[in-house]
Write an enzyme that holds these catalytic residues in place. Structure first.
Site, PDB file in Angstrom:
ATOM      1  N   CYS A  32      80.806  65.047 -25.319  1.00  0.00           N
ATOM      2  CA  CYS A  32      81.571  64.173 -24.430  1.00  0.00           C
ATOM      3  C   CYS A  32      81.288  64.500 -22.971  1.00  0.00           C
ATOM      4  CB  CYS A  32      83.081  64.348 -24.671  1.00  0.00           C
ATOM      5  SG  CYS A  32      83.629  64.078 -26.366  1.00  0.00           S
ATOM      6  N   ASP A 442      72.422  66.161  17.848  1.00  0.00           N
ATOM      7  CA  ASP A 442      73.260  67.365  17.819  1.00  0.00           C
ATOM      8  C   ASP A 442      73.859  67.517  16.418  1.00  0.00           C
ATOM      9  OD1 ASP A 442      74.834  69.543  18.359  1.00  0.00           O
ATOM     10  OD2 ASP A 442      76.392  68.386  19.367  1.00  0.00           O
TER      11      ASP A 442
END
Length: 466
Positions: A32, A442
């Site tokens: 699962c 930056d």
């Protein structure tokens, strides 16, 4: 994550980890996804696996409730630059089905034995098993969404024989192909009347966590090249459509902006999907087409890891809060993206009109495929465009899913006329690198390894130019 942490994720049905690992239950023989709604098994009856292929290789069958084969892929394979990550991207693109393990190894620059050993050691399954699991999922999709004959589906999914196809489907899903087709959830009247690849294959492209579809469709609408792409509708209800050149044929893909399943929760963490439809000239291209759409829409990302890291920066914290789950789109065709990064949208439209191959049957405003690098290199061999297309055509620059990103960047920088900003854009989009900062911006190192997502936040907020 250690196994105890994984078990806690299973106990809480935490959808954040769907696709990141799988668990098998020894008492039932079923595997699962972590968010499976079934009763949580006892800890001593649970085994954990890195891939669905590893679970299948140990004899576990896919759960019929949570359908673990349909989960988003692990974000790790897109982030990693090592041989395992590159191999997983290539397997997802269908290379093993088309070229075999030898072809995969050749693309990676390793021997087939080395690739087998590394994948098995880390993932619990080799390339053949990983490709087999992917073929099984493709087969289920075609069985449940089209009325193609079973024999045609077997070969379209990549199986070498109908017997191999039947055996694999029974092993993975504990059903015959006919039973799997009959049990298709929500089987529509249109499908019963005869949905075929020419009528389009309906798909749900799953994603984990929140998904900011609006900014992705804004970007695609801004960049759309007429004849190859279009975005129609109004914000919140748009549809993106484009042509695709694929290994065996061509396709027209359509993806809906409205995320599906927004009301469901996997534990405390909702997931969902984007509805899509593929019109394929050859159904063998289904797996490859799906993977290319997933990369374009960045559907295998882990928004929880990205948002957690970026929200720790005071500059980004309000932007992340405003757009949780923002994605960093990739490319449906990396070579096309590279050419468009160099030429811009207007020039790309001219190239399509002049050199693009016309579709056999236009689909609305979609009339052409984007021209191949070899065609452009011969037609317009001069300048930066000529140098780039020649390098793409002869393999000096590789941008396929298994390309080494550092090698590709170095090769791009060696071409005349390519500046750092363009190279960064190609690395981000064509190579799907989640950790790129454009030169001169930056962008602090504290945003690693998700700097590409930080850049997207700044651009969406208007703090950085596109």
């Amino acid at each position: 994550m250690d196994e105890d942490t994984r078990y806690e994720a299973v106990r809480s049905r935490d959808g954040r980890f769907d696709g990141e690992f799988f668990f098998g239950v020894t008492t039932t023989g079923i595997y699962c996804r972590p968010s499976c709604p079934a009763v949580t098994p006892r800890r001593h009856n649970v085994r954990f696996f890195a891939t669905a292929a590893a679970a299948q290789g140990c004899g576990f069958r896919a759960c019929r409730r949570c359908r673990p084969d349909a989960v988003p892929g692990s974000a790790e394979w897109n982030a990693r630059a090592d041989v395992v990550g590159r191999a997983m991207r290539l397997i997802g693109d269908g290379v093993v089905d088309r070229e075999g393990v030898a072809g995969l190894a050749d693309r990676l620059g390793y021997s087939a034995r080395q690739v087998q050993r590394q994948l098995t050691a880390e993932l619990g399954a080799g390339p053949v098993a990983l490709a087999r699991a992917q073929r099984a999922h493709t087969a289920r999709t075609l069985l449940q969404t089209t009325e193609l004959p079973v024999t045609q589906i077997a070969f379209a999914s990549g199986f070498a024989s109908v017997r191999q196809f039947n055996d694999t489907v029974r092993e993975v899903y504990a059903r015959t192909p006919s039973d799997l087709r009959a049990a298709a959830p929500g089987r529509s009247r249109a499908a019963r009347r005869g949905g075929t690849p020419t009528a389009g294959i309906p798909l749900r492209l799953a994603h984990r966590g929140p998904y900011q579809a609006g900014p992705v469709f804004d970007l695609l609408a801004h960049e759309a090249v007429p004849g190859v792409e279009e975005v129609s509708g109004t914000p919140g209800r748009r549809i993106y459509r484009r042509t695709l050149r694929l290994p065996y044929g061509t396709a027209v893909a359509a993806v809906d902006e409205r995320p599906g399943n927004r009301g469901r929760s996997s534990g405390a963490h909702p997931g969902g999907w984007l509805d899509a439809r593929l019109h394929l000239t050859d159904p063998r291209d289904l797996t490859t087409a799906v993977q290319r759409l997933r990369r374009l829409f960045d559907l295998d990302a882990d928004p929880y890891a990205v948002d957690e890291r970026l929200a720790a920066d005071p500059r980004l914290a309000p932007l992340v809060a405003a757009r949780p789950g923002l994605r960093s789109p990739g490319a449906a065709d990396p070579e096309e993206l590279a050419v468009r990064a160099v030429t811009g949208r207007v020039e790309a439209e001219r190239l399509v009109r002049r050199y693009g191959k016309a579709l056999d049957a236009p689909c609305g405003t979609l009339t052409h495929l984007f021209p191949e690098p070899a065609v452009l290199a011969e037609a317009e061999p001069h300048g930066t465009l000529g140098a780039l297309t020649a390098a793409l055509a002869d393999g000096a620059v590789r941008l396929d899913p298994g390309a080494d990103r550092d090698d590709a960047e170095a090769a791009l920088r060696a071409l005349p006329g390519l500046d750092g900003t363009t190279v960064a854009a190609i690395r981000t989009r064509a190579l799907g690198d989640p950790d790129v900062a454009p030169p001169g911006a930056d962008i602090p190192d504290s945003w690693r390894p998700w700097r590409s997502y930080g850049v997207r936040h700044l651009r969406c907020a208007g703090e950085l130019e596109r």
